[in-house]
Write a protein that holds these residues in place. Sequence first.
Motif, PDB file in Angstrom:
ATOM      1  N   LEU A 315      54.454  18.662  39.886  1.00 53.35           N
ATOM      2  CA  LEU A 315      53.845  17.918  40.990  1.00 53.35           C
ATOM      3  C   LEU A 315      52.973  18.854  41.824  1.00 53.35           C
ATOM      4  O   LEU A 315      51.940  18.444  42.361  1.00 53.35           O
ATOM      5  N   ARG A 316      53.386  20.079  41.941  1.00 58.79           N
ATOM      6  CA  ARG A 316      52.591  21.102  42.642  1.00 58.79           C
ATOM      7  C   ARG A 316      51.296  21.367  41.882  1.00 58.79           C
ATOM      8  O   ARG A 316      50.223  21.482  42.483  1.00 58.79           O
ATOM      9  N   HIS A 317      51.394  21.446  40.554  1.00 59.11           N
ATOM     10  CA  HIS A 317      50.196  21.620  39.741  1.00 59.11           C
ATOM     11  C   HIS A 317      49.266  20.411  39.864  1.00 59.11           C
ATOM     12  O   HIS A 317      48.044  20.558  39.877  1.00 59.11           O
ATOM     13  N   ALA A 318      49.849  19.220  39.934  1.00 56.49           N
ATOM     14  CA  ALA A 318      49.031  18.011  40.069  1.00 56.49           C
ATOM     15  C   ALA A 318      48.247  18.043  41.378  1.00 56.49           C
ATOM     16  O   ALA A 318      47.055  17.719  41.417  1.00 56.49           O
ATOM     17  N   PHE A 319      48.920  18.426  42.459  1.00 51.65           N
ATOM     18  CA  PHE A 319      48.238  18.532  43.757  1.00 51.65           C
ATOM     19  C   PHE A 319      47.025  19.452  43.646  1.00 51.65           C
ATOM     20  O   PHE A 319      45.912  19.095  44.064  1.00 51.65           O
ATOM     21  N   ALA A 320      47.236  20.651  43.091  1.00 52.91           N
ATOM     22  CA  ALA A 320      46.158  21.634  43.019  1.00 52.91           C
ATOM     23  C   ALA A 320      45.013  21.166  42.124  1.00 52.91           C
ATOM     24  O   ALA A 320      43.839  21.256  42.493  1.00 52.91           O
ATOM     25  N   THR A 321      45.369  20.655  40.950  1.00 51.10           N
ATOM     26  CA  THR A 321      44.332  20.244  39.996  1.00 51.10           C
ATOM     27  C   THR A 321      43.528  19.063  40.521  1.00 51.10           C
ATOM     28  O   THR A 321      42.290  19.039  40.422  1.00 51.10           O
ATOM     29  N   LEU A 322      44.208  18.082  41.109  1.00 49.99           N
ATOM     30  CA  LEU A 322      43.497  16.920  41.641  1.00 49.99           C
ATOM     31  C   LEU A 322      42.606  17.300  42.815  1.00 49.99           C
ATOM     32  O   LEU A 322      41.513  16.740  42.980  1.00 49.99           O
ATOM     33  N   GLN A 323      43.044  18.255  43.619  1.00 46.27           N
ATOM     34  CA  GLN A 323      42.209  18.735  44.722  1.00 46.27           C
ATOM     35  C   GLN A 323      40.939  19.389  44.184  1.00 46.27           C
ATOM     36  O   GLN A 323      39.831  19.139  44.677  1.00 46.27           O
ATOM     37  N   LEU A 324      41.101  20.247  43.169  1.00 42.06           N
ATOM     38  CA  LEU A 324      39.940  20.933  42.600  1.00 42.06           C
ATOM     39  C   LEU A 324      39.001  19.954  41.909  1.00 42.06           C
ATOM     40  O   LEU A 324      37.774  20.090  41.984  1.00 42.06           O
ATOM     41  N   GLU A 325      39.571  18.968  41.227  1.00 42.97           N
ATOM     42  CA  GLU A 325      38.737  17.951  40.578  1.00 42.97           C
ATOM     43  C   GLU A 325      37.933  17.158  41.595  1.00 42.97           C
ATOM     44  O   GLU A 325      36.820  16.711  41.316  1.00 42.97           O
ATOM     45  N   ALA A 326      38.512  16.999  42.789  1.00 40.21           N
ATOM     46  CA  ALA A 326      37.830  16.237  43.832  1.00 40.21           C
ATOM     47  C   ALA A 326      36.791  17.074  44.574  1.00 40.21           C
ATOM     48  O   ALA A 326      36.100  16.564  45.468  1.00 40.21           O
ATOM     49  N   GLY A 327      36.699  18.367  44.211  1.00 42.01           N
ATOM     50  CA  GLY A 327      35.676  19.215  44.809  1.00 42.01           C
ATOM     51  C   GLY A 327      36.165  20.184  45.857  1.00 42.01           C
ATOM     52  O   GLY A 327      35.355  20.840  46.511  1.00 42.01           O
ATOM     53  N   ALA A 328      37.484  20.305  46.040  1.00 44.01           N
ATOM     54  CA  ALA A 328      38.010  21.247  47.028  1.00 44.01           C
ATOM     55  C   ALA A 328      37.697  22.681  46.612  1.00 44.01           C
ATOM     56  O   ALA A 328      37.625  22.988  45.422  1.00 44.01           O
ATOM     57  N   GLU A 329      37.518  23.545  47.591  1.00 41.02           N
ATOM     58  CA  GLU A 329      37.258  24.958  47.311  1.00 41.02           C
ATOM     59  C   GLU A 329      38.551  25.643  46.865  1.00 41.02           C
ATOM     60  O   GLU A 329      39.635  25.354  47.378  1.00 41.02           O
ATOM     61  N   LEU A 330      38.417  26.576  45.929  1.00 47.11           N
ATOM     62  CA  LEU A 330      39.573  27.289  45.415  1.00 47.11           C
ATOM     63  C   LEU A 330      40.317  28.019  46.536  1.00 47.11           C
ATOM     64  O   LEU A 330      41.552  28.062  46.554  1.00 47.11           O
ATOM     65  N   PHE A 331      39.582  28.584  47.487  1.00 48.01           N
ATOM     66  CA  PHE A 331      40.208  29.308  48.595  1.00 48.01           C
ATOM     67  C   PHE A 331      41.091  28.380  49.419  1.00 48.01           C
ATOM     68  O   PHE A 331      42.201  28.741  49.818  1.00 48.01           O
ATOM     69  N   ASP A 332      40.599  27.173  49.689  1.00 46.31           N
ATOM     70  CA  ASP A 332      41.380  26.214  50.489  1.00 46.31           C
ATOM     71  C   ASP A 332      42.638  25.776  49.746  1.00 46.31           C
ATOM     72  O   ASP A 332      43.715  25.634  50.346  1.00 46.31           O
ATOM     73  N   VAL A 333      42.523  25.558  48.450  1.00 49.44           N
ATOM     74  CA  VAL A 333      43.681  25.169  47.649  1.00 49.44           C
ATOM     75  C   VAL A 333      44.704  26.303  47.628  1.00 49.44           C
ATOM     76  O   VAL A 333      45.915  26.074  47.739  1.00 49.44           O
ATOM     77  N   SER A 334      44.218  27.530  47.518  1.00 48.38           N
ATOM     78  CA  SER A 334      45.105  28.688  47.505  1.00 48.38           C
ATOM     79  C   SER A 334      45.908  28.782  48.793  1.00 48.38           C
ATOM     80  O   SER A 334      47.112  29.043  48.786  1.00 48.38           O
ATOM     81  N   ARG A 335      45.259  28.555  49.925  1.00 45.58           N
ATOM     82  CA  ARG A 335      45.945  28.612  51.213  1.00 45.58           C
ATOM     83  C   ARG A 335      46.971  27.489  51.339  1.00 45.58           C
ATOM     84  O   ARG A 335      48.068  27.688  51.862  1.00 45.58           O
ATOM     85  N   ALA A 336      46.610  26.312  50.854  1.00 48.16           N
ATOM     86  CA  ALA A 336      47.544  25.184  50.929  1.00 48.16           C
ATOM     87  C   ALA A 336      48.788  25.440  50.083  1.00 48.16           C
ATOM     88  O   ALA A 336      49.906  25.076  50.468  1.00 48.16           O
ATOM     89  N   LEU A 337      48.603  26.090  48.935  1.00 44.91           N
ATOM     90  CA  LEU A 337      49.728  26.384  48.052  1.00 44.91           C
ATOM     91  C   LEU A 337      50.586  27.539  48.564  1.00 44.91           C
ATOM     92  O   LEU A 337      51.712  27.726  48.105  1.00 44.91           O
ATOM     93  N   GLY A 338      50.041  28.330  49.478  1.00 41.16           N
ATOM     94  CA  GLY A 338      50.791  29.465  49.994  1.00 41.16           C
ATOM     95  C   GLY A 338      50.812  30.640  49.049  1.00 41.16           C
ATOM     96  O   GLY A 338      51.741  31.456  49.075  1.00 41.16           O
ATOM     97  N   HIS A 339      49.795  30.760  48.194  1.00 38.41           N
ATOM     98  CA  HIS A 339      49.715  31.892  47.276  1.00 38.41           C
ATOM     99  C   HIS A 339      49.413  33.174  48.044  1.00 38.41           C
ATOM    100  O   HIS A 339      48.707  33.151  49.060  1.00 38.41           O
ATOM    101  N   ALA A 340      49.927  34.285  47.536  1.00 37.76           N
ATOM    102  CA  ALA A 340      49.729  35.572  48.195  1.00 37.76           C
ATOM    103  C   ALA A 340      48.258  35.971  48.197  1.00 37.76           C
ATOM    104  O   ALA A 340      47.780  36.597  49.137  1.00 37.76           O
TER     105      ALA A 340
END
Length: 378
Positions: A315-340
Amino acid sequence: MSKRANGEGTCRELPNGRWEARYYGSDGRRHSLSKPTQKAALAALKPALEAAAAQLPAPDRTLTVSGWLDEWLATNVRPRLRPRTVSSYEETCKRYIRPALGKVQLSKLGAPDIARMLDSLTARGDLSPTTVRYAYAVLRIALGRAVKSGRAARNAALYVDAPAKATHELRPLSVEEVGIFRKAIARHRFEALFLTALGTGLRQGELLALRWQDVDLAAGTLTVRHTLTRGSAVLAEPKTEKSRRVLRLPLPVTVALKRLKTRQDSERKAARVWSAAGYVFTTATGGPLDSRHVTQAFQAVLAKAGIRRQRFHDLRHAFATLQLEAGAELFDVSRALGHADIGTTANVYGHFTEAMADRMADRMAGILGTVREARQTR
């Protein structure tokens, strides 16, 4: 007697037919090793001389791998690492390393012993490549500490190729499957939990650790402050410093959480016993949910909806992939996921989905069309 250069020790045959290797240790005292053959004596002499040259104590010939694991877990692991990591290391030692290598003397442990352990674990057929690779990693870490503390002359795991890394093809929920999934979880007890997971990309431990004080329904925000240690009710610090984050909740998630709070308030008033911890997602008595029970419920919903089996983490992967497919920036997705760091996000989600490829092709079509039209007007 076979003489060796000064500082390299000596090797001689004893009257009883055995061979004795003698050398000076880092303590300045002479030590001896008795072996049945000259070859064995010279083999034992080598790590002893290496330890002496590094000013380390002579390897303890009575210490077994199991004995060292006990010492390592007590002095290096439990006092320093997170409870979940400690539990994982202890379980790995108990189930995979000790049965294969526990009785082997640490000073005699060699690469062939470790290779046989890995081959045996792989041949079992009931362990994933990830599990076998993890057992190797834990052993390598333990042996590395043994070398640093002077309990072993070398880390034999470094001479063994690590097991192949398992490849997990990401096939998260598509936009169409999200619609099917939402219908399937409607009025399910865990509806708000599943929807929050999909709508925010939180890790399972972060979700189960949420308390109402972490959620601002009026503002539509959620703050990640803790993670729940698997198999317990222990709140731990987030995985990384960047895992501490504030997220904006999608409106459907806010609505679902409001419904959950209303229902939970009624359950709390009706219950004879209720936990005062204030968890968002709870058992019938207000306690934290068990991760295995949540995963089982999730997979049961997928099966009923006719969606392929997945891990809860997907489900976490779905959130990230769907965000990127919708045009979200990789940096914003990274921050939302809490990646180091953003590199982690890029490594996991650096693949193209069909939707991403279509969007890029459409952009290029517009660019190429603009170029062609510009030339025609010259």
